[in-house]
Design a protein around this motif. Structure first.
Motif, PDB file in Angstrom:
ATOM      1  N   GLY A 116      29.570  23.969 -46.543  1.00 46.33           N
ATOM      2  CA  GLY A 116      29.356  23.275 -47.806  1.00 46.33           C
ATOM      3  C   GLY A 116      29.946  21.874 -47.835  1.00 46.33           C
ATOM      4  N   ALA A 117      31.113  21.679 -47.233  1.00 47.93           N
ATOM      5  CA  ALA A 117      31.755  20.363 -47.262  1.00 47.93           C
ATOM      6  C   ALA A 117      31.017  19.372 -46.381  1.00 47.93           C
ATOM      7  CB  ALA A 117      33.206  20.473 -46.827  1.00 47.93           C
ATOM      8  N   ALA A 118      30.316  19.873 -45.351  1.00 44.57           N
ATOM      9  CA  ALA A 118      29.586  18.991 -44.455  1.00 44.57           C
ATOM     10  C   ALA A 118      28.182  18.698 -44.964  1.00 44.57           C
ATOM     11  CB  ALA A 118      29.520  19.598 -43.060  1.00 44.57           C
ATOM     12  N   ALA A 119      27.774  19.345 -46.052  1.00 43.76           N
ATOM     13  CA  ALA A 119      26.437  19.123 -46.610  1.00 43.76           C
ATOM     14  C   ALA A 119      26.407  17.797 -47.356  1.00 43.76           C
ATOM     15  CB  ALA A 119      26.062  20.266 -47.549  1.00 43.76           C
ATOM     16  N   PHE A 120      25.201  17.240 -47.457  1.00 45.76           N
ATOM     17  CA  PHE A 120      25.045  15.993 -48.200  1.00 45.76           C
ATOM     18  C   PHE A 120      25.130  16.254 -49.695  1.00 45.76           C
ATOM     19  CE2 PHE A 120      22.738  14.717 -44.248  1.00 45.76           C
ATOM     20  CZ  PHE A 120      23.622  13.721 -43.887  1.00 45.76           C
ATOM     21  N   SER A 121      25.690  15.299 -50.392  1.00 43.91           N
ATOM     22  CA  SER A 121      25.832  15.412 -51.850  1.00 43.91           C
ATOM     23  C   SER A 121      24.552  14.925 -52.529  1.00 43.91           C
ATOM     24  CB  SER A 121      27.023  14.578 -52.308  1.00 43.91           C
ATOM     25  OG  SER A 121      26.725  13.200 -52.159  1.00 43.91           O
ATOM     26  N   LEU A 122      24.617  14.801 -53.835  1.00 43.45           N
ATOM     27  CA  LEU A 122      23.473  14.338 -54.609  1.00 43.45           C
ATOM     28  C   LEU A 122      23.454  12.814 -54.771  1.00 43.45           C
ATOM     29  CD1 LEU A 122      23.565  17.025 -57.442  1.00 43.45           C
ATOM     30  CD2 LEU A 122      22.053  16.949 -55.457  1.00 43.45           C
ATOM     31  N   PRO A 142      22.173   7.929 -57.436  1.00 43.70           N
ATOM     32  CA  PRO A 142      21.598   9.253 -57.165  1.00 43.70           C
ATOM     33  C   PRO A 142      20.674   9.202 -55.954  1.00 43.70           C
ATOM     34  CG  PRO A 142      21.311   8.638 -59.468  1.00 43.70           C
ATOM     35  CD  PRO A 142      21.821   7.440 -58.765  1.00 43.70           C
ATOM     36  N   VAL A 143      20.624  10.298 -55.208  1.00 43.55           N
ATOM     37  CA  VAL A 143      19.722  10.372 -54.059  1.00 43.55           C
ATOM     38  C   VAL A 143      18.296  10.123 -54.570  1.00 43.55           C
ATOM     39  CG1 VAL A 143      18.722  11.953 -52.354  1.00 43.55           C
ATOM     40  CG2 VAL A 143      21.181  11.931 -52.753  1.00 43.55           C
ATOM     41  N   GLY A 144      17.556   9.335 -53.822  1.00 40.76           N
ATOM     42  CA  GLY A 144      16.185   9.027 -54.216  1.00 40.76           C
ATOM     43  C   GLY A 144      16.039   7.684 -54.874  1.00 40.76           C
ATOM     44  N   THR A 145      17.150   7.008 -55.170  1.00 41.51           N
ATOM     45  CA  THR A 145      17.064   5.663 -55.726  1.00 41.51           C
ATOM     46  C   THR A 145      16.495   4.759 -54.649  1.00 41.51           C
ATOM     47  OG1 THR A 145      18.981   6.049 -57.132  1.00 41.51           O
ATOM     48  CG2 THR A 145      18.372   3.764 -56.739  1.00 41.51           C
ATOM     49  N   VAL A 155      30.418  14.167 -59.992  1.00 40.76           N
ATOM     50  CA  VAL A 155      29.073  14.620 -60.378  1.00 40.76           C
ATOM     51  C   VAL A 155      28.106  14.620 -59.205  1.00 40.76           C
ATOM     52  CG1 VAL A 155      29.306  13.868 -62.771  1.00 40.76           C
ATOM     53  CG2 VAL A 155      28.381  12.290 -61.079  1.00 40.76           C
ATOM     54  N   CYS A 156      28.465  14.018 -58.114  1.00 42.67           N
ATOM     55  CA  CYS A 156      27.586  13.981 -56.952  1.00 42.67           C
ATOM     56  C   CYS A 156      27.705  15.237 -56.085  1.00 42.67           C
ATOM     57  CB  CYS A 156      27.895  12.765 -56.073  1.00 42.67           C
ATOM     58  SG  CYS A 156      27.400  11.204 -56.817  1.00 42.67           S
ATOM     59  N   ARG A 157      28.735  16.018 -56.294  1.00 46.98           N
ATOM     60  CA  ARG A 157      28.966  17.189 -55.431  1.00 46.98           C
ATOM     61  C   ARG A 157      27.822  18.186 -55.582  1.00 46.98           C
ATOM     62  NH1 ARG A 157      34.578  17.538 -53.787  1.00 46.98           N
ATOM     63  NH2 ARG A 157      34.378  19.737 -53.384  1.00 46.98           N
ATOM     64  N   THR A 158      27.364  18.680 -54.483  1.00 45.24           N
ATOM     65  CA  THR A 158      26.295  19.670 -54.471  1.00 45.24           C
ATOM     66  C   THR A 158      26.913  21.056 -54.431  1.00 45.24           C
ATOM     67  OG1 THR A 158      24.921  18.153 -53.233  1.00 45.24           O
ATOM     68  CG2 THR A 158      24.237  20.447 -53.255  1.00 45.24           C
ATOM     69  N   PRO A 159      26.684  21.881 -55.441  1.00 44.32           N
ATOM     70  CA  PRO A 159      27.251  23.243 -55.421  1.00 44.32           C
ATOM     71  C   PRO A 159      26.579  24.075 -54.320  1.00 44.32           C
ATOM     72  CG  PRO A 159      25.842  22.935 -57.335  1.00 44.32           C
ATOM     73  CD  PRO A 159      25.919  21.621 -56.638  1.00 44.32           C
ATOM     74  N   THR A 160      27.373  24.931 -53.702  1.00 40.27           N
ATOM     75  CA  THR A 160      26.829  25.785 -52.635  1.00 40.27           C
ATOM     76  C   THR A 160      26.926  27.260 -52.991  1.00 40.27           C
ATOM     77  OG1 THR A 160      28.970  25.707 -51.528  1.00 40.27           O
ATOM     78  CG2 THR A 160      27.292  24.134 -50.791  1.00 40.27           C
ATOM     79  N   SER A 161      27.201  27.575 -54.236  1.00 36.91           N
ATOM     80  CA  SER A 161      27.246  28.981 -54.644  1.00 36.91           C
ATOM     81  C   SER A 161      26.536  29.118 -55.990  1.00 36.91           C
ATOM     82  CB  SER A 161      28.696  29.472 -54.753  1.00 36.91           C
ATOM     83  OG  SER A 161      29.322  28.904 -55.882  1.00 36.91           O
ATOM     84  N   SER A 162      26.225  30.332 -56.361  1.00 34.33           N
ATOM     85  CA  SER A 162      25.520  30.573 -57.620  1.00 34.33           C
ATOM     86  C   SER A 162      26.386  30.211 -58.826  1.00 34.33           C
ATOM     87  CB  SER A 162      25.087  32.040 -57.706  1.00 34.33           C
ATOM     88  OG  SER A 162      26.224  32.878 -57.616  1.00 34.33           O
ATOM     89  N   SER A 163      27.702  30.193 -58.643  1.00 32.27           N
ATOM     90  CA  SER A 163      28.584  29.843 -59.757  1.00 32.27           C
ATOM     91  C   SER A 163      28.709  28.328 -59.918  1.00 32.27           C
ATOM     92  CB  SER A 163      29.975  30.446 -59.539  1.00 32.27           C
ATOM     93  OG  SER A 163      30.595  29.826 -58.424  1.00 32.27           O
ATOM     94  N   GLY A 164      28.129  27.590 -58.985  1.00 34.93           N
ATOM     95  CA  GLY A 164      28.214  26.130 -59.046  1.00 34.93           C
ATOM     96  C   GLY A 164      29.415  25.568 -58.318  1.00 34.93           C
ATOM     97  N   PRO A 194      23.782   8.429 -47.142  1.00 32.58           N
ATOM     98  CA  PRO A 194      24.103   9.623 -47.916  1.00 32.58           C
ATOM     99  C   PRO A 194      25.608   9.892 -47.888  1.00 32.58           C
ATOM    100  CG  PRO A 194      23.032  10.199 -45.854  1.00 32.58           C
ATOM    101  CD  PRO A 194      23.015   8.712 -45.942  1.00 32.58           C
ATOM    102  N   VAL A 195      26.089  10.495 -48.947  1.00 35.86           N
ATOM    103  CA  VAL A 195      27.510  10.810 -49.063  1.00 35.86           C
ATOM    104  C   VAL A 195      27.693  12.308 -48.821  1.00 35.86           C
ATOM    105  CG1 VAL A 195      29.510  10.783 -50.594  1.00 35.86           C
ATOM    106  CG2 VAL A 195      27.807   8.961 -50.740  1.00 35.86           C
ATOM    107  N   LEU A 196      28.651  12.661 -47.972  1.00 32.98           N
ATOM    108  CA  LEU A 196      28.958  14.073 -47.731  1.00 32.98           C
ATOM    109  C   LEU A 196      29.810  14.619 -48.871  1.00 32.98           C
ATOM    110  CD1 LEU A 196      29.836  13.949 -43.929  1.00 32.98           C
ATOM    111  CD2 LEU A 196      27.696  14.730 -44.965  1.00 32.98           C
ATOM    112  N   ASN A 197      29.667  15.902 -49.126  1.00 34.04           N
ATOM    113  CA  ASN A 197      30.476  16.550 -50.172  1.00 34.04           C
ATOM    114  C   ASN A 197      31.966  16.365 -49.925  1.00 34.04           C
ATOM    115  OD1 ASN A 197      28.669  17.654 -52.057  1.00 34.04           O
ATOM    116  ND2 ASN A 197      28.156  19.332 -50.693  1.00 34.04           N
ATOM    117  N   ARG A 198      32.386  16.437 -48.680  1.00 33.66           N
ATOM    118  CA  ARG A 198      33.824  16.357 -48.375  1.00 33.66           C
ATOM    119  C   ARG A 198      34.396  14.977 -48.661  1.00 33.66           C
ATOM    120  NH1 ARG A 198      32.574  16.967 -42.286  1.00 33.66           N
ATOM    121  NH2 ARG A 198      32.062  14.837 -41.740  1.00 33.66           N
TER     122      ARG A 198
END
Length: 179
Positions: A134-140, A173-176, A116-125, A105-109
């Motif tokens: 958020g930066a330590a979370a896994f991306s998509l 993409p995650v899940g491939t 396009v792989c970055r996972t948004p961590t707020s309602s605004s995206g 898995p790729v980290l957001n940071r």
């Protein structure tokens, strides 16, 4: 009487013998040079066959890499290659099914801004960096490592056979699936 004619006759015989010896030596030298030249020609042509087969095997790998092989599993296949450009297939590369070796898995940071792989961590995206982690979370996406193998045997009976192993790193993409 004829004392002077006798040594000259002997000398002519010696000259003839020396000429014949040198003629044999030069003949052997010429034969060895011709043989060496033929061996060098064979070595050069074998190197040419090997480089040509290696190039064809690489083209077989590239034909697979130009497809979406990570999303649609590609079975082992034959890839015809026209080397001379005359419209006739000169070689056939036997390409094995690509093998997934690893998936991480790729980290957001680790992604660039706007990826396009970055996972948004707020309602605004937006990606929120700070106490939310958020930066330590896994991306998509995941980084996968693949091996693609292609083999070619020269059809011109030169007994040249080449196998190329090509590694490929593909972000998917995650899940491939990656067995």
């Amino acid at each position: 009487m004829h004392p002077s004619s006798h040594p000259s006759r002997r000398q002519r015989g010696f000259t003839l013998m020396m000429t014949l010896v040198f003629l044999v030596i030069f003949l052997l030298f010429a034969i060895s040079m011709a043989s060496s030249s033929m061996i060098n020609t064979k070595v050069a042509s074998n190197q040419q066959y090997r480089m040509e087969a290696r190039s064809v095997a690489q083209q077989g790998v590239e034909a697979v890499m130009n497809q979406a092989f990570t999303l649609n599993p590609i079975p082992a296949s034959s890839v015809p290659i026209d080397v001379t450009g005359d419209g006739n297939n000169d070689f056939t590369a036997q390409v094995a099914a690509p093998i997934c070796l690893d998936s991480k898995p790729v980290l957001n940071r680790d992604l660039s801004l706007g990826d396009v792989c970055r996972t948004p961590t707020s309602s605004s995206g937006d990606l929120v960096v700070g106490s939310s982690g958020g930066a330590a979370a896994f991306s998509l996406c995941s980084d996968t490592q693949w091996e693609i193998q292609s083999s070619v045997t020269d059809p011109n009976n030169s007994a040249t056979s080449v196998t190329v192993h090509q590694g490929a790193s593909v972000r998917v993409p995650v899940g491939t699936p990656c067995p």
